[in-house]
Design a protein around this motif. Structure first.
Motif, PDB file in Angstrom:
ATOM      1  N   ALA A 181      -4.534 -15.355  23.214  1.00 47.20           N
ATOM      2  CA  ALA A 181      -3.807 -14.687  22.121  1.00 47.20           C
ATOM      3  C   ALA A 181      -4.778 -14.244  21.033  1.00 47.20           C
ATOM      4  O   ALA A 181      -5.901 -14.749  20.942  1.00 47.20           O
ATOM      5  CB  ALA A 181      -2.762 -15.634  21.537  1.00 47.20           C
ATOM      6  N   SER A 182      -4.340 -13.327  20.203  1.00 48.80           N
ATOM      7  CA  SER A 182      -5.128 -12.914  19.043  1.00 48.80           C
ATOM      8  C   SER A 182      -5.429 -14.126  18.173  1.00 48.80           C
ATOM      9  O   SER A 182      -4.654 -15.088  18.143  1.00 48.80           O
ATOM     10  CB  SER A 182      -4.341 -11.894  18.205  1.00 48.80           C
ATOM     11  N   THR A 183      -6.539 -14.070  17.476  1.00 46.60           N
ATOM     12  CA  THR A 183      -6.912 -15.147  16.555  1.00 46.60           C
ATOM     13  C   THR A 183      -7.563 -14.523  15.326  1.00 46.60           C
ATOM     14  O   THR A 183      -8.406 -13.629  15.454  1.00 46.60           O
ATOM     15  CB  THR A 183      -7.866 -16.166  17.237  1.00 46.60           C
ATOM     16  N   LEU A 208       0.403 -18.404  17.341  1.00 51.93           N
ATOM     17  CA  LEU A 208       0.139 -17.328  18.308  1.00 51.93           C
ATOM     18  C   LEU A 208      -0.205 -17.934  19.668  1.00 51.93           C
ATOM     19  O   LEU A 208       0.321 -17.506  20.706  1.00 51.93           O
ATOM     20  CB  LEU A 208      -1.019 -16.441  17.831  1.00 51.93           C
ATOM     21  N   SER A 249      -9.798 -13.303  12.667  1.00 57.61           N
ATOM     22  CA  SER A 249     -11.257 -13.230  12.484  1.00 57.61           C
ATOM     23  C   SER A 249     -12.029 -14.083  13.488  1.00 57.61           C
ATOM     24  O   SER A 249     -13.114 -14.560  13.174  1.00 57.61           O
ATOM     25  CB  SER A 249     -11.652 -13.679  11.067  1.00 57.61           C
ATOM     26  N   TYR A 250     -11.459 -14.274  14.672  1.00 56.17           N
ATOM     27  CA  TYR A 250     -12.136 -15.013  15.751  1.00 56.17           C
ATOM     28  C   TYR A 250     -12.276 -16.505  15.423  1.00 56.17           C
ATOM     29  O   TYR A 250     -13.056 -17.218  16.061  1.00 56.17           O
ATOM     30  CB  TYR A 250     -13.524 -14.397  16.008  1.00 56.17           C
ATOM     31  N   TYR A 251     -11.509 -17.020  14.457  1.00 59.64           N
ATOM     32  CA  TYR A 251     -11.662 -18.411  14.026  1.00 59.64           C
ATOM     33  C   TYR A 251     -11.181 -19.420  15.084  1.00 59.64           C
ATOM     34  O   TYR A 251     -11.708 -20.513  15.186  1.00 59.64           O
ATOM     35  CB  TYR A 251     -10.879 -18.669  12.739  1.00 59.64           C
ATOM     36  N   GLN A 252     -10.075 -19.077  15.811  1.00 60.38           N
ATOM     37  CA  GLN A 252      -9.486 -20.036  16.767  1.00 60.38           C
ATOM     38  C   GLN A 252      -9.227 -21.380  16.065  1.00 60.38           C
ATOM     39  O   GLN A 252      -9.643 -22.445  16.555  1.00 60.38           O
ATOM     40  CB  GLN A 252     -10.392 -20.203  17.999  1.00 60.38           C
ATOM     41  N   ILE A 283      -0.762 -19.696  11.481  1.00 61.53           N
ATOM     42  CA  ILE A 283      -0.503 -18.486  12.282  1.00 61.53           C
ATOM     43  C   ILE A 283      -1.294 -18.545  13.590  1.00 61.53           C
ATOM     44  O   ILE A 283      -0.755 -18.298  14.670  1.00 61.53           O
ATOM     45  CB  ILE A 283      -0.839 -17.219  11.457  1.00 61.53           C
ATOM     46  N   GLU A 309      -4.323 -19.578   1.587  1.00 59.77           N
ATOM     47  CA  GLU A 309      -4.638 -18.522   2.558  1.00 59.77           C
ATOM     48  C   GLU A 309      -5.093 -19.115   3.896  1.00 59.77           C
ATOM     49  O   GLU A 309      -4.614 -18.710   4.961  1.00 59.77           O
ATOM     50  CB  GLU A 309      -5.729 -17.615   1.960  1.00 59.77           C
ATOM     51  N   PHE A 310      -5.997 -20.071   3.853  1.00 57.23           N
ATOM     52  CA  PHE A 310      -6.512 -20.624   5.111  1.00 57.23           C
ATOM     53  C   PHE A 310      -5.491 -21.538   5.798  1.00 57.23           C
ATOM     54  O   PHE A 310      -5.476 -21.648   7.031  1.00 57.23           O
ATOM     55  CB  PHE A 310      -7.867 -21.316   4.893  1.00 57.23           C
ATOM     56  N   TYR A 335      -7.259 -23.824  15.665  1.00 62.07           N
ATOM     57  CA  TYR A 335      -6.214 -24.733  16.132  1.00 62.07           C
ATOM     58  C   TYR A 335      -6.747 -25.634  17.237  1.00 62.07           C
ATOM     59  O   TYR A 335      -7.761 -25.316  17.879  1.00 62.07           O
ATOM     60  CB  TYR A 335      -5.006 -23.941  16.657  1.00 62.07           C
ATOM     61  N   MET A 339      -2.248 -20.927   5.742  1.00 60.99           N
ATOM     62  CA  MET A 339      -1.410 -19.929   6.423  1.00 60.99           C
ATOM     63  C   MET A 339      -2.086 -19.427   7.685  1.00 60.99           C
ATOM     64  O   MET A 339      -1.482 -19.337   8.743  1.00 60.99           O
ATOM     65  CB  MET A 339      -1.199 -18.699   5.524  1.00 60.99           C
ATOM     66  N   MET A 340      -3.356 -19.072   7.545  1.00 63.33           N
ATOM     67  CA  MET A 340      -4.090 -18.476   8.650  1.00 63.33           C
ATOM     68  C   MET A 340      -4.135 -19.423   9.857  1.00 63.33           C
ATOM     69  O   MET A 340      -3.870 -19.025  10.984  1.00 63.33           O
ATOM     70  CB  MET A 340      -5.497 -18.129   8.151  1.00 63.33           C
ATOM     71  N   MET A 367     -14.327 -25.525  12.262  1.00 65.58           N
ATOM     72  CA  MET A 367     -15.155 -24.576  11.513  1.00 65.58           C
ATOM     73  C   MET A 367     -16.045 -25.305  10.511  1.00 65.58           C
ATOM     74  O   MET A 367     -17.220 -24.977  10.348  1.00 65.58           O
ATOM     75  CB  MET A 367     -14.264 -23.572  10.785  1.00 65.58           C
TER      76      MET A 367
END
Lengths: 245, 245
Positions: free
Chosen positions: A37-39, A116, A41-44, A112, A105-106, A46, A108-109, A85
């Motif tokens: 799935a999309s992530t 996903l 800024s490529y952070y992944q 999300i 913000e982070f 989760y 939420m990110m 991270m």
């Protein structure tokens, strides 16, 4: 329309499973589908915890109060994870990162990102003939879940998912009208959509194939939201270092 | 494995689209596929705004700084929406609901609900041969997006999605190893997974079919997170009535 859209439209939550465990191959396939799935800024950002220890499953069932948290083909817990991270950096960079990692913000990110991946896992599972149920009920005692799974700072459990071979075939539950959910160019709330959906849900609850009752969507909302619930989540999330700036 | 899993595994974000607008039928099909996703306690706590006005698309492009926010087959903005539930009740019940609606639990829940629907929309779109790109970049100025879409109290924009006929074929981007993302029974961070993924991403950036560069995942993380970003999101969310108790 096509096979995939038909599959999406046929979704219903499954809460009763046959006593068949997922194979390692099935688990690997659906997790990898989730990872695709999309992530942001490529952070992944989760981590997914598969729960196999019988005692741990029972303890999580106690948190949720739901029998199918224990009895299923496999149990997943989805976590927002900003620890990976953070740990990937040296001490100097870690200090600089805190403003981001600890803000809303982070939080939420990462929520999300985890969601996903989870929805891809739900769909991959259903495409294999399995059924799924999301378990927001793990947030009934989020501190306890955190403790049971031994989650470090910057990692919080969001929800679980029970997956397995369906042992029931519930009806597909109706949804709000398209026009209620989808607006063009600006937001409009129209009460007629609630009235129409109350009518739809009243008929659904009267006529469904099991557990019929007299109820409607807005009656449910009024009942459920009138009593404060899960009020400990706010402090828990801050205690874990997230959503605090 | 099967058609749906193949589709999930083939995902790549598309940032260049042909000048072909989605039909109303396509929009309806993919939104309804989104609505079919699981939803917490049947709340359906989200609203999707389709942006068609050219000026509005241009203004949203300015927020994001991304050309494909303006040039695509269709632009969606996904909003966490607790206003619909709130408006569905009488004044007395509304007062009682505030403890829930304004706390972190419900902010999380609505964010999760919107994201579940969004991912179904992504998959339905891709199953129709369309490409998609999530647009977290709308949070570069979340106050401005809120203003442009005229969102009421208890509704916040989370992210956008550009959808359309692909006019590029980027490589599928690698993901962390399965063992990095999936743990059994308890959480473990192992630095070897970061080292391995840095190696994978270094090779990917060196060898991909366009825009090659020397970079790795953890270098990206260090660079991006060392500077505070989107620090206004915290106050914005509270100002909208969410995540404040």
């Amino acid at each position: 329309m096509n096979e995939t859209i038909d599959l999406l439209m046929q979704h219903r939550s499954i809460r009763q499973f046959k006593d068949v465990q997922l194979t390692q191959e099935q688990i690997k396939t659906i997790i990898k589908s989730g990872q695709a799935a999309s992530t942001s800024s490529y952070y992944q950002a989760y981590t997914i915890i598969g729960v196999t220890e019988p005692q741990l499953k029972q303890q999580l069932r106690e948190v949720s109060g739901q029998e199918y948290v224990e009895n299923n083909g496999h149990l997943f817990v989805f976590c927002a994870d900003l620890n990976r991270m953070y740990q990937s950096q040296d001490k100097t960079t870690q200090v600089k990162m805190k403003d981001n990692i600890e803000n809303t913000e982070f939080f939420m990110m990462a929520t999300i990102d985890a969601t996903l991946a989870a929805q891809n896992i739900a769909i991959a599972s259903e495409s294999l003939g399995l059924g799924i149920c999301y378990l927001g009920s793990l947030r009934n005692n989020i501190n306890r879940v955190n403790e049971l799974l031994d989650l470090p700072q910057y990692v919080i459990p969001l929800f679980g998912m029970a997956v397995g071979v369906p042992d029931e075939q519930p009806d597909v539950k109706p949804r709000f009208n398209f026009d209620a959910i989808y607006h063009e160019n600006s937001y409009q709330f129209e009460n007629q959509h609630v009235v129409a959906f109350d009518d739809t849900t009243e008929r659904y609850y009267e006529e469904r194939s099991f557990n019929t009752k007299a109820d409607s969507w807005s009656e449910q909302i009024g009942r459920k939201l009138s009593n404060p619930m899960r009020m400990d989540v706010t402090d828990f999330v801050k205690k874990k270092g997230l959503n605090k700036r």
